[in-house]
Design a protein around this motif. Sequence first.
Motif, PDB file in Angstrom:
ATOM      1  N   LEU A  10     -89.391  18.420   2.564  1.00  0.00           N
ATOM      2  CA  LEU A  10     -88.193  19.017   3.004  1.00  0.00           C
ATOM      3  C   LEU A  10     -88.504  20.106   4.331  1.00  0.00           C
ATOM      4  O   LEU A  10     -89.227  20.861   4.023  1.00  0.00           O
ATOM      5  CB  LEU A  10     -87.438  19.572   1.949  1.00  0.00           C
ATOM      6  CG  LEU A  10     -86.128  20.189   2.216  1.00  0.00           C
ATOM      7  CD1 LEU A  10     -85.032  19.395   2.850  1.00  0.00           C
ATOM      8  CD2 LEU A  10     -85.620  20.934   1.017  1.00  0.00           C
ATOM      9  N   VAL A  11     -87.878  19.929   5.448  1.00  0.00           N
ATOM     10  CA  VAL A  11     -88.013  20.675   6.417  1.00  0.00           C
ATOM     11  C   VAL A  11     -86.613  21.138   7.113  1.00  0.00           C
ATOM     12  O   VAL A  11     -85.726  20.230   6.912  1.00  0.00           O
ATOM     13  CB  VAL A  11     -89.079  20.374   7.333  1.00  0.00           C
ATOM     14  CG1 VAL A  11     -88.605  19.130   8.085  1.00  0.00           C
ATOM     15  CG2 VAL A  11     -89.528  21.349   8.446  1.00  0.00           C
ATOM     16  N   GLN A  12     -86.487  22.203   7.605  1.00  0.00           N
ATOM     17  CA  GLN A  12     -85.466  22.463   8.441  1.00  0.00           C
ATOM     18  C   GLN A  12     -85.452  21.966   9.964  1.00  0.00           C
ATOM     19  O   GLN A  12     -86.409  21.879  10.527  1.00  0.00           O
ATOM     20  CB  GLN A  12     -85.075  24.104   8.545  1.00  0.00           C
ATOM     21  CG  GLN A  12     -84.795  24.580   7.144  1.00  0.00           C
ATOM     22  CD  GLN A  12     -84.384  26.405   7.498  1.00  0.00           C
ATOM     23  OE1 GLN A  12     -84.836  26.928   8.521  1.00  0.00           O
ATOM     24  NE2 GLN A  12     -83.527  26.825   6.587  1.00  0.00           N
ATOM     25  N   ALA A  13     -84.300  21.997  10.334  1.00  0.00           N
ATOM     26  CA  ALA A  13     -84.051  21.056  11.694  1.00  0.00           C
ATOM     27  C   ALA A  13     -85.114  22.092  12.774  1.00  0.00           C
ATOM     28  O   ALA A  13     -85.112  23.210  12.573  1.00  0.00           O
ATOM     29  CB  ALA A  13     -82.595  21.114  12.224  1.00  0.00           C
ATOM     30  N   GLY A  14     -85.509  21.456  13.579  1.00  0.00           N
ATOM     31  CA  GLY A  14     -86.718  22.147  14.391  1.00  0.00           C
ATOM     32  C   GLY A  14     -88.060  22.490  13.970  1.00  0.00           C
ATOM     33  O   GLY A  14     -88.854  22.724  14.890  1.00  0.00           O
ATOM     34  N   GLY A  15     -88.317  22.071  12.787  1.00  0.00           N
ATOM     35  CA  GLY A  15     -89.506  22.168  12.063  1.00  0.00           C
ATOM     36  C   GLY A  15     -90.519  20.934  12.437  1.00  0.00           C
ATOM     37  O   GLY A  15     -90.195  20.096  12.892  1.00  0.00           O
TER      38      GLY A  15
END
Length: 112
Positions: A10-15
Amino acid sequence: VQLQASGGGLVQAGGSLKLSCAASGIIFSRNAMDWYRQAPGKERELVAAITGGGSTNYADFVKGRFTISRDNAKNTVYLQMNNLKPEDTAVYYCKIRGRLLWGQGTQVTVSS
């Protein structure tokens, strides 16, 4: 022949995330390798490809953001994913070009 994909999460947008796929039971350096993905309710689609010699191709929707590479000494293909977007959320699979075998995939989830 086995394919073992890993590195999702799971990663945030832009990651960023880096996927790995270890292959066994083949002469790895002689085989082109592909990364596919399948989002819920959608068909599986080709993301990136690399020949045994290292030539690469990318789907338009990942060009400039994803990089496919391989280490023939480790029988492993990689997918470096940068600037991830929520629409990149999917299960990612590696595949040996020309064979029907699919590994178990690795889930990538990008939150907005």
